[in-house]
Structure formats: structure tokens, C-alpha cells
Design a protein around this motif. Sequence first.
Motif, PDB file in Angstrom:
ATOM      1  N   THR A 167     -53.175  64.367  51.536  1.00 35.13           N
ATOM      2  CA  THR A 167     -52.591  64.830  51.217  1.00 35.13           C
ATOM      3  C   THR A 167     -51.776  65.390  52.398  1.00 35.13           C
ATOM      4  OG1 THR A 167     -54.321  66.693  51.673  1.00 35.13           O
ATOM      5  CG2 THR A 167     -54.719  65.219  49.662  1.00 35.13           C
ATOM      6  N   GLY A 168     -51.832  64.611  53.473  1.00 33.14           N
ATOM      7  CA  GLY A 168     -50.737  65.733  54.783  1.00 33.14           C
ATOM      8  C   GLY A 168     -51.328  67.170  55.252  1.00 33.14           C
ATOM      9  N   LEU A 169     -52.699  67.413  54.977  1.00 30.54           N
ATOM     10  CA  LEU A 169     -53.474  68.366  56.263  1.00 30.54           C
ATOM     11  C   LEU A 169     -54.337  67.620  57.077  1.00 30.54           C
ATOM     12  CD1 LEU A 169     -54.946  70.715  53.447  1.00 30.54           C
ATOM     13  CD2 LEU A 169     -52.256  71.175  54.464  1.00 30.54           C
ATOM     14  N   PRO A 170     -54.534  67.872  57.928  1.00 31.25           N
ATOM     15  CA  PRO A 170     -55.146  67.324  59.594  1.00 31.25           C
ATOM     16  C   PRO A 170     -55.976  66.823  59.589  1.00 31.25           C
ATOM     17  CG  PRO A 170     -54.580  70.350  59.933  1.00 31.25           C
ATOM     18  CD  PRO A 170     -53.920  69.662  58.168  1.00 31.25           C
ATOM     19  N   ALA A 171     -56.607  65.867  59.125  1.00 29.37           N
ATOM     20  CA  ALA A 171     -57.791  64.793  59.516  1.00 29.37           C
ATOM     21  C   ALA A 171     -58.873  65.718  60.617  1.00 29.37           C
ATOM     22  CB  ALA A 171     -57.634  63.413  59.467  1.00 29.37           C
ATOM     23  N   ASP A 172     -58.282  66.312  61.893  1.00 33.04           N
ATOM     24  CA  ASP A 172     -59.164  67.074  62.389  1.00 33.04           C
ATOM     25  C   ASP A 172     -59.990  68.667  61.937  1.00 33.04           C
ATOM     26  OD1 ASP A 172     -59.398  65.449  63.926  1.00 33.04           O
ATOM     27  OD2 ASP A 172     -57.181  65.819  65.576  1.00 33.04           O
TER      28      ASP A 172
END
Length: 413
Positions: A167-172
Motif C-alpha cells: 500500500t506504499g507505507l514502510p514495511a518496517d
Amino acid sequence: MSVVEQARRARTAAAELAVATRAGKDAALHAMADALVARTAEILAANSADLTAGEAGGLSTASLDRLALDPARVAGIADALRQMAALPDPVGEVVRGSTLPNGLQLRQLRVPFGVVGIVYEARPNVTVDAAGICLKSGNAVLLRGSSSAARSNAALVSVLRDAIADTGLPADSVQLLDATTRDSVKELMRARGLVDVLIPRGGAALIRTVVEESTVPVIETGVGNCHVYVDAAADVAKAVAITLNSKTQRLSTCNTAESLLVHTAVADAFLPPALAAFAAAGVTVHGCPQVARHSTAVLPATDEDYATEYLSAEISVAVVESLDAAVAHIQRYGTGHTEAIVTDSQSAARDFVARVDAAAVMVNASTRFTDGGEFGFGAEIGISTQKLHARGPMGLPELTSTKYVVTGDGQLR
């Protein structure tokens, strides 16, 4: 990867989450939910390996039940994320605001903590709940579950990270710490400056260790030696029903009643049906001599019994001379979680509410209602028994801090 490195990556992710829109965060929550359902087989395979190892390692039946996942439980965990997406976004909410006499406009806004560390036991659903509530409130999270659920948690976090990234948010935004060594907990507790707040969720020993040894600020959650006090003015049938529900609706939760106090004026009417109900439900009673007069099955109660959070089919029971004596008993043995009074006297209820020091006080209702979902808050990260910032069920607003924004037009002091 070291905990310090994971914490640094979490800080980078937190900076992005802090400015993410509600639409972006809600899209991520829906994607996480859909991915959990789509990859259920993968999750259940990992959980099966944990259950096999747990059985071989001697985990109790209750612990295995808390650990176990099936398609319905995975679907329920996914639904909890969808429900979270429907909740208001706390970030940016104006807590208070005013215009000062000098014309400055003052606003206090909710903002994310930044990086939240969570240390917890057993239940894989906590992994998903914690990840979701932290993301919705704009926080990156470092999850440290128990070794008994290591494979399940790894599978769940892998699914969540992939969905978040899509979705474009950081996986971290969501990271899992190594559960095979205690060193990861020690490093997390010492990561002051990288981790903004630490929340322990589990048994008394875990919570005590984190509170006493952490240099990172801690929000203390939920050991629950919860009491039901049956007042002289109680309706007996109502009191039996509330007491039984408080104890037996679910045995292993922090809001389950562990102690029962009965006013001497109503003891002869209340105790026979209450003890019979406990016996039918398989609950062992540890009682004072006045309680034992009503049943040969009652075991003698000790100070240790009155101080114990059983989390099992056991309860301590005492007859007290007055409401004052009930409050004194709670002050001595209670843990500040949830206390209940059953009474038809408004004055007794007011007195009890005013004098009992707890995160939640129930009047003519079960202790089992102390819960984020039951209070209408949606998901919760835990139930705080402290008095700073957050107390009681910790929903989305409790995962935020605040900042002041002051807008002027050239004012000088």
C-alpha cells in the motif's frame, strides 16, 4: 539484525507514519486483513509447528488453547483490523485550544509516540492487534512475543509487512524481534532514545521485570486481582449472576474476578446459591470460616489466596462486616484493575466508587466488561493499571502523546 538496528529502522518508518493520511493507514489495515485471510494456510502451518513443539515441551492445555489458530480465529483477527479501520483517527485531534489575551492561538494536538515496543506472551492474535493499533495511531512497533509462538508470529508479521508495503507505507512499520533469546528483551528495555515507550502485556512476572529493569518509559498493564463486593443491600439473584459471570465467563483474563467479598448481613441468603453455582461450574472456593459454614467443599483461605490472581477455576471468598471492611480488603489485596459492587443502595454505590482506587469500578455489572471492545473503543493494546497518561483499556488515543501548536502574528514576549 540487532534490536538497535531494528529500532533505528522503526524510527525511519515512524517518521513516514506520522504524516500518513487516515485513508492511507486505513487502506493498509484492509490490505493486512485481506492478506491474513488469503494466506491462512501458511499461517496455520506455522501455528501447527508451534502447537506440536508446545505439546512436546509441556505447555498447559490453557496455554495451548491461547496459542492455537484455526481458519475462524484467523478470520476473526482479520475482522478486528477492518473494525479498526472504521474507528476515528486520533492523530491531529485537537485536545484543547484557545486564544490567549495577547492574540496567540494555542492548540494541543494528538501526535504519535513514534516507536512503541511491546513485550507479550502466548497469544498470536496480540501480534496482529498490536500491529494494527500502532499503525492506525501512526506508530511503528517492535514486537517481542514468546518463544512458544515464534513460528506463528513470524508468519503473521511476514504477511502484515508484505501487505503494508503493497500500500506504499514502510514495511518496517511492523517488526518482530527474536524470541529465542532473552537478550532481545534486554536490548529493547535499554533502547532509550530509539524506543519511545514500552508496553508489557502478560503475567505478573513479565510486567514486573519490564517495569523494574527498563530504561525506556513503560506503560504498565494489567495484573488483575479483581473483586466483587456483595453489599448488604444487594439483590441476591442479581449478585449470584454477576459474581458467576465475573468469575467463569472466561477464566484466564485480567478482568476475571478472583476474589468475592460478602457483607455479613446478606451472607446467609447469598452464599448457599453462590457456592452451589460455583460447584456446578467447577470452581474451587478458598474461604474464611464464615464461608466454610455453608459448604464442606470450601478450602481454608490464606493471605496468599486473597492476593492471588488465579487465572483458573479458583476464587477466594470472605465475609466482611461492612462496606468499610470491603474497601480495606480491596486496598490491601487489589491491583488497581477492576472492582465491582452489587447493591440497590445508591449511597453505598457512591461511597464505593469514590473510595475504591482502580482503573474501572463496576456498579451492578460484571468485571468482564473492562475491555476496549466492550467499552466501544475498538481494539486495545492492553489495560493499564497505572495512573500516568493512560488508565484502563488502552485504545487508539492512548497510543498518542500531544504537542502544542502556537500560531501568532509577530507577537513578542
